[in-house]
Design a protein around this motif. Structure first.
Motif, PDB file in Angstrom:
ATOM      1  N   THR A   6     -21.642 -41.010  11.023  1.00  0.00           N
ATOM      2  CA  THR A   6     -22.120 -39.858  11.276  1.00  0.00           C
ATOM      3  C   THR A   6     -19.782 -39.796  11.305  1.00  0.00           C
ATOM      4  OG1 THR A   6     -21.678 -40.495  13.658  1.00  0.00           O
ATOM      5  CG2 THR A   6     -23.899 -39.931  13.002  1.00  0.00           C
ATOM      6  N   HIS A 138     -16.088 -28.918  12.200  1.00  0.00           N
ATOM      7  CA  HIS A 138     -16.950 -27.789  12.341  1.00  0.00           C
ATOM      8  C   HIS A 138     -17.103 -26.234  13.006  1.00  0.00           C
ATOM      9  CE1 HIS A 138     -16.643 -29.418  16.098  1.00  0.00           C
ATOM     10  NE2 HIS A 138     -16.845 -28.160  16.538  1.00  0.00           N
ATOM     11  N   ASP A 169     -19.781 -29.208   7.150  1.00  0.00           N
ATOM     12  CA  ASP A 169     -20.040 -30.118   8.491  1.00  0.00           C
ATOM     13  C   ASP A 169     -21.155 -31.517   7.922  1.00  0.00           C
ATOM     14  OD1 ASP A 169     -20.914 -31.460  10.769  1.00  0.00           O
ATOM     15  OD2 ASP A 169     -21.167 -29.505  11.584  1.00  0.00           O
ATOM     16  N   THR A 172     -24.317 -32.430   9.856  1.00  0.00           N
ATOM     17  CA  THR A 172     -25.702 -32.059   9.693  1.00  0.00           C
ATOM     18  C   THR A 172     -25.215 -31.160   8.448  1.00  0.00           C
ATOM     19  OG1 THR A 172     -24.263 -29.745  10.349  1.00  0.00           O
ATOM     20  CG2 THR A 172     -24.893 -31.154  12.342  1.00  0.00           C
ATOM     21  N   ALA A 174     -24.352 -28.766   7.694  1.00  0.00           N
ATOM     22  CA  ALA A 174     -23.777 -26.599   7.554  1.00  0.00           C
ATOM     23  C   ALA A 174     -22.234 -26.524   6.697  1.00  0.00           C
ATOM     24  CB  ALA A 174     -24.204 -26.271   9.077  1.00  0.00           C
ATOM     25  N   GLY A 194     -24.119 -35.876   6.464  1.00  0.00           N
ATOM     26  CA  GLY A 194     -23.549 -34.230   6.270  1.00  0.00           C
ATOM     27  C   GLY A 194     -23.999 -34.146   4.610  1.00  0.00           C
ATOM     28  N   GLY A 198     -28.977 -30.602   4.818  1.00  0.00           N
ATOM     29  CA  GLY A 198     -28.200 -28.841   4.762  1.00  0.00           C
ATOM     30  C   GLY A 198     -27.805 -28.318   3.393  1.00  0.00           C
ATOM     31  N   GLU A 404     -33.803 -28.049  11.026  1.00  0.00           N
ATOM     32  CA  GLU A 404     -32.837 -28.572   9.924  1.00  0.00           C
ATOM     33  C   GLU A 404     -32.008 -28.936  10.959  1.00  0.00           C
ATOM     34  OE1 GLU A 404     -32.926 -28.561   7.275  1.00  0.00           O
ATOM     35  OE2 GLU A 404     -34.814 -27.166   6.855  1.00  0.00           O
ATOM     36  N   ALA A 405     -31.203 -28.191  12.118  1.00  0.00           N
ATOM     37  CA  ALA A 405     -29.628 -28.079  12.433  1.00  0.00           C
ATOM     38  C   ALA A 405     -29.750 -29.304  12.881  1.00  0.00           C
ATOM     39  CB  ALA A 405     -29.741 -27.514  14.526  1.00  0.00           C
ATOM     40  N   ASP A 406     -30.587 -30.677  13.126  1.00  0.00           N
ATOM     41  CA  ASP A 406     -30.346 -31.754  13.735  1.00  0.00           C
ATOM     42  C   ASP A 406     -31.884 -32.702  13.198  1.00  0.00           C
ATOM     43  OD1 ASP A 406     -28.978 -34.523  14.603  1.00  0.00           O
ATOM     44  OD2 ASP A 406     -28.695 -33.639  16.153  1.00  0.00           O
ATOM     45  N   LYS A 407     -31.710 -32.776  11.817  1.00  0.00           N
ATOM     46  CA  LYS A 407     -32.996 -33.154  10.671  1.00  0.00           C
ATOM     47  C   LYS A 407     -33.007 -35.059  11.468  1.00  0.00           C
ATOM     48  CE  LYS A 407     -35.389 -32.567   6.505  1.00  0.00           C
ATOM     49  NZ  LYS A 407     -34.865 -31.904   5.308  1.00  0.00           N
TER      50      LYS A 407
END
Length: 517
Positions: A6, A138, A169, A172, A174, A194, A198, A404-407
């Motif tokens: 991450t 982000h 991002d 995520t 995103a 990421g 996403g 989905e925001a933090d799968k």
């Protein structure tokens, strides 16, 4: 198996490299720049005479870009470097590389102090190097940055992103407004999550991991227990088949599946288990649906049990099912089971009472809606559940958008809490284990978004468990093989033309490909 870090873990590893292992940040930046230019040259050939635009932000990603501009010049490229912010706003290490670039004798350099379209129009750039935002970015891209990224995306030049495409991002996947659409992303030291979830895969292009001489111990100390499954991992863990094998020694699978109008799901899950190497498959179906199944069964052995008037499993079916459970090595529960009150009661009872390894899919998951605690009664027995996003949302009560925001963390937390292997199907499919490790799958394509594809996957995983893979390995390997078979099917049929049974037909090719390395 490649490690995925991450952004937070990567930052911590960077700090540890400097503070604990005496690796100066400028040295890491220099190594990053050289690796980026090496990758461009490896992928596209000589850079001599090539016109290259390098767009640099104010942070360390911009510093990587400034160092890369120097290496591009040294290899004969004609380089234009844009500074998105004044030098006074740059990070210390980025500023240091700007000074080296300006003062060193590296040949002609065009340095543009702001993103000026008029000054850039006269160039026919072969490459655009994106060094605007790094992994800490982000949110939404705005103002001059938005205009710059839109301009870069509109060029015909090959776009190469350093570490992460700007606007993405890295945690995520995103993209809130715009993001560089890279042809190649040269990421530093380790992959980022990421890239795979996403909108990441729509913007990264081909991803290459650049070595920057980061001390391995710094990366290991900050592991996220997050990995990308690769072909060699699957090949290494492939179940072996001894010379003395017979049909009852390499996986006896009991599939409890099907209902009126959904017998195809039952058959596909059973047939895929056989194509994955199971020795024998008994398919328990409602008695009312026996004729529909028998007409299409050859190797699969249908076994009729009590059915409701609606063509689903009746409660009294538990008596006949219990006898077959004694025979089985692995139970596959759920494909094509319709939701009816009586059937739900039966399925929930089977989940808590069966003392065998189990794969729970589709109707088996739906029957547990709102009651995931049922899985805690299976803690001593290997269990794999295979929901898609909607099923997982109904099971947990968590909105799909929140998942989905933090799968990755949603999958990890569920697997740890309920002591199961969770296969969260999607693009990509994520496999989470009770030990907190999470695996992202690298195979598969959009053509697999077709009815029955998930049923095929459930059968593949059950068969691998029956042949000796533990639940986590079977899920990880099964998802990879299933995706690879889908890729082979798409190559033959196209993504628009393929159907789920094509995946079954290409499972043998997937095994062959993995075995060949």
């Amino acid at each position: 198996m490649q490690q995925i870090l991450t952004p937070g873990a990567m930052s911590a590893a960077d700090r540890a490299a400097a503070e604990t292992y005496a690796m100066p940040p400028l040295l890491l930046m220099e190594n990053a720049a050289r690796s980026v230019v090496d990758e461009i040259e490896r992928a596209y050939g000589s850079l001599a005479g090539a016109q290259v635009l390098v767009v640099c932000g104010k942070g360390n990603n911009g510093g990587d870009g400034l160092a890369a501009a120097r290496h591009l010049l040294m290899r004969g490229a004609v380089v234009t470097t844009v500074l998105m912010e004044p030098a006074s706003k740059m990070s210390a290490d980025a500023h240091a590389n700007l000074d080296i670039l300006k003062k060193g004798c590296y040949g002609a350099l065009t340095l543009v102090p702001s993103f000026n379209v008029a000054r850039l129009k006269k160039h026919a750039f072969r490459f655009i190097v994106d060094a605007v935002f790094g992994t800490s970015f982000h949110g939404a891209v705005k103002g001059k940055y938005l205009k710059a990224i839109e301009w870069m995306n509109a060029r015909s030049a090959a776009r190469i992103a350093i570490d992460v495409p700007s606007g993405l991002d890295a945690l995520t996947g995103a993209v809130e407004t715009v993001c560089v659409k890279a042809e190649c992303t040269v990421t530093l030291a380790a992959l980022k999550p990421g890239f795979f979830i996403g909108k990441g895969r729509m913007h990264t292009g081909r991803v290459a991991v650049a070595p920057i001489s980061m001390p391995p111990v710094a990366l290991q100390d900050h592991t996220c227990n997050l990995f990308l499954v690769e072909q060699e991992d699957v090949r290494r863990d492939m179940p072996s088949r001894p010379m003395t094998a017979h049909k009852y020694s390499i996986g006896k699978i009991l599939a409890i599946a099907g209902s009126r109008g959904l017998t195809g799901a039952a058959l596909m899950s059973s047939q895929s288990a056989l194509r994955t190497g199971a020795g024998a498959v008994i398919l328990c179906v409602p008695r009312s649906e026996l004729a529909a199944v028998t007409r299409r069964s050859l190797e699969v052995m249908p076994f009729p049990v009590a059915s409701t008037d609606e063509g689903s499993f009746a409660l009294e079916a538990v008596l006949d099912i219990s006898e077959k459970i004694k025979w089985a090595d692995v139970v596959l529960l759920g494909p094509g089971i319709a939701r009816q009150k009586e059937t739900d009661i039966l399925v929930r009872g089977l989940i808590t009472s069966i003392r065998k390894p189990m794969v729970i899919d589709a109707g088996g998951i739906t029957a547990m809606t709102g009651s995931p605690d049922l899985l805690l009664e299976r803690e001593e027995f290997p269990t794999v559940i295979t929901p898609h996003l909607g099923e997982f949302s109904r099971l947990t009560g968590i909105e799909p958008q929140a998942i989905e925001a933090d799968k990755i963390e949603a999958a990890r937390n569920f697997a740890v809490r309920y002591r199961v292997v969770l296969v969260l199907k999607g693009a990509p499919t994520i496999v989470a284990l009770p030990d907190r490790s999470v695996y992202i799958n690298a195979t598969g394509n959009a053509g697999m978004a077709t009815a029955g594809s998930g049923d095929v996957l459930a059968g593949v995983i059950a068969a691998l468990m029956g042949q000796g893979n533990d639940a986590g390995t079977a899920a990880r390997n099964g998802v990879y093989l299933h995706g690879l078979a889908g890729d082979l099917a798409a190559a033959e049929k196209t993504m628009h033309g393929m159907i789920a049974s094509d995946i079954i037909r290409h499972l043998a090719g997937a095994f062959r490909t993995v075995a060949a390395g």
